[in-house]
Write a protein that holds these residues in place. Structure first.
Motif, PDB file in Angstrom:
ATOM      1  N   GLN A   1      17.651 -31.199   1.210  1.00 45.35           N
ATOM      2  CA  GLN A   1      17.020 -29.642   1.158  1.00 45.35           C
ATOM      3  C   GLN A   1      15.748 -29.896   2.009  1.00 45.35           C
ATOM      4  OE1 GLN A   1      15.878 -27.678  -2.542  1.00 45.35           O
ATOM      5  NE2 GLN A   1      17.432 -28.690  -3.520  1.00 45.35           N
ATOM      6  N   THR A   2      15.810 -28.373   2.732  1.00 45.12           N
ATOM      7  CA  THR A   2      14.618 -28.243   3.613  1.00 45.12           C
ATOM      8  C   THR A   2      13.259 -28.313   2.850  1.00 45.12           C
ATOM      9  OG1 THR A   2      14.553 -26.017   3.445  1.00 45.12           O
ATOM     10  CG2 THR A   2      16.174 -26.911   5.300  1.00 45.12           C
ATOM     11  N   PRO A   3      12.179 -28.773   3.263  1.00 43.40           N
ATOM     12  CA  PRO A   3      10.965 -28.645   2.421  1.00 43.40           C
ATOM     13  C   PRO A   3      10.788 -27.211   1.853  1.00 43.40           C
ATOM     14  CG  PRO A   3      10.626 -29.928   4.382  1.00 43.40           C
ATOM     15  CD  PRO A   3      12.067 -29.211   4.572  1.00 43.40           C
ATOM     16  N   ARG A   4      11.254 -26.205   2.639  1.00 39.20           N
ATOM     17  CA  ARG A   4      11.020 -24.800   1.892  1.00 39.20           C
ATOM     18  C   ARG A   4      11.814 -24.503   0.618  1.00 39.20           C
ATOM     19  NH1 ARG A   4      10.083 -21.108   7.355  1.00 39.20           N
ATOM     20  NH2 ARG A   4       7.832 -21.861   7.696  1.00 39.20           N
ATOM     21  N   ARG A   5      13.028 -25.186   0.915  1.00 38.99           N
ATOM     22  CA  ARG A   5      13.998 -25.169  -0.370  1.00 38.99           C
ATOM     23  C   ARG A   5      13.404 -25.987  -1.134  1.00 38.99           C
ATOM     24  NH1 ARG A   5      19.445 -23.916   1.193  1.00 38.99           N
ATOM     25  NH2 ARG A   5      20.054 -24.713  -1.020  1.00 38.99           N
ATOM     26  N   LYS A   6      12.999 -27.121  -1.131  1.00 36.59           N
ATOM     27  CA  LYS A   6      12.561 -28.103  -2.228  1.00 36.59           C
ATOM     28  C   LYS A   6      11.318 -27.279  -2.827  1.00 36.59           C
ATOM     29  CE  LYS A   6      13.794 -32.561  -0.632  1.00 36.59           C
ATOM     30  NZ  LYS A   6      13.256 -33.480   0.650  1.00 36.59           N
TER      31      LYS A   6
ATOM     32  N   ASP B   1       5.199 -20.667   3.794  1.00 42.05           N
ATOM     33  CA  ASP B   1       6.078 -21.556   3.815  1.00 42.05           C
ATOM     34  C   ASP B   1       7.272 -21.391   2.756  1.00 42.05           C
ATOM     35  OD1 ASP B   1       6.738 -24.262   4.860  1.00 42.05           O
ATOM     36  OD2 ASP B   1       5.729 -25.439   3.811  1.00 42.05           O
ATOM     37  N   VAL B   2       7.741 -20.300   2.708  1.00 41.94           N
ATOM     38  CA  VAL B   2       9.194 -20.004   2.067  1.00 41.94           C
ATOM     39  C   VAL B   2      10.116 -19.818   2.959  1.00 41.94           C
ATOM     40  CG1 VAL B   2       7.835 -19.296   0.010  1.00 41.94           C
ATOM     41  CG2 VAL B   2       8.481 -17.584   1.864  1.00 41.94           C
ATOM     42  N   SER B   3      11.507 -19.731   2.765  1.00 42.85           N
ATOM     43  CA  SER B   3      12.563 -19.418   3.619  1.00 42.85           C
ATOM     44  C   SER B   3      12.418 -18.108   4.042  1.00 42.85           C
ATOM     45  CB  SER B   3      13.802 -19.733   2.769  1.00 42.85           C
ATOM     46  OG  SER B   3      14.054 -18.771   1.936  1.00 42.85           O
TER      47      SER B   3
END
Ligand SMILES: [Zn+2]
Length: 220
Positions: free
Chosen positions: A27-32, A114-116
Motif C-alpha cells: 500500500q502507498t503511505p497515504r493508503r496506509k 497527505d491523503v489520497s
C-alpha cells in the motif's frame, strides 16, 4: 483481506490482550494512513463488533464506498467518517472550501493533509457549500460516484460508459470547470446549469467533479 483489527473478546480491554492491526504490503503511505485511521475508527467505537467476533476485515471498497448491508454498512461508514475527520480536521479546511469549486483545491488538500486524491475529493464534495458530485472512472467507465445529498440523481452509474463525455486524453491532466449539457450528466430534467471538470490520473483513472447550479427562482 486488506486490513484487520484483532479485538479482545467480551473481557475488558487492556491487560495482556494482544491487539493488532495488520496492513497489506504494497500500500502507498497515504493508503496506509487512511487504513490505520479507518481501523482505529472501528476499534475505538465500542458499538462496533467484528463480523466473526474476533476481527474486522475491511476491503479497499469498504474504505471508499462500502456496499455492505445493515450493521456492517453502518460500521464501515462510521469508520470512514472517523478516518476523514482525523486526517483532514474540519477546522483546518476553511481556506480550501471557501473559494468556488475546483479540483485544484482537492489536489492541495491531498498534498496538505497527505491523503489520497480520492479521499480528498470525497471530503471536498461533502463539505463544500456548492452542490457537488464526483465520479471516479477508469478507462471511461464509472467505478463509483460520491455526491452531496442535494445533488440530483446522476445519469451514469457504476459500470456505465462516460468516456465520450470526458476531455480527450493528451491535453492537460486537469481540465477547466466547463459548462456541460445537463442531460449528459443528470437523470431527468434539471432546471439549472451543470459544470464538469476532469482530472486524468495514472492507469486510465480519472475523477470528474460535477457542479449543479439550480437556476434562481423568478429567473424566467
Ligand atoms: Zn472497516
Amino acid at each position: 483481506m486488506l486490513a484487520r483489527v484483532a479485538r479482545p473478546g467480551p473481557e475488558p480491554v487492556g491487560g495482556n490482550e494482544a491487539q493488532s492491526l495488520v496492513l497489506r504490503a504494497g500500500q502507498t503511505p497515504r493508503r496506509k494512513r487512511y487504513t490505520i485511521a479507518h481501523e482505529l475508527g472501528h476499534f475505538l467505537n465500542e458499538r462496533h463488533r467484528p463480523v466473526d467476533g474476533v476481527r474486522f476485515a475491511c476491503t479497499a471498497q469498504d474504505m471508499r464506498s462500502p456496499v455492505r448491508e445493515g450493521v456492517r454498512l453502518r460500521q464501515e461508514r462510521e469508520a470512514n467518517a472517523f478516518a476523514i475527520e482525523v486526517l483532514t480536521p474540519r477546522r483546518l479546511l476553511g481556506r480550501h472550501l471557501k473559494l468556488s469549486a475546483d479540483l485544484e483545491h482537492v489536489l492541495k488538500m491531498s498534498d496538505r493533509f497527505d491523503v489520497s486524491r480520492a479521499a480528498a475529493a470525497r471530503r471536498y464534495v461533502a463539505l463544500h457549500e456548492a452542490t457537488l458530485a464526483v465520479i471516479f472512472s477508469r478507462d471511461g467507465r464509472v467505478l463509483y460516484i460520491d455526491k452531496d445529498e442535494a445533488f440530483p440523481r446522476t445519469a451514469a452509474w457504476k459500470g456505465d460508459a462516460i468516456g465520450h463525455l470526458l476531455p480527450q486524453p493528451g491535453r492537460e491532466p486537469l481540465s477547466g470547470m466547463d459548462q456541460v449539457e445537463a442531460e449528459d450528466w443528470i437523470a431527468g430534467w434539471f432546471p439549472g446549469e451543470v459544470f464538469a471538470q476532469t482530472l486524468r490520473q495514472a492507469d486510465g483513472h480519472a475523477m470528474t467533479l460535477l457542479l449543479a447550479e439550480p437556476r434562481d427562482r423568478g429567473d424566467g
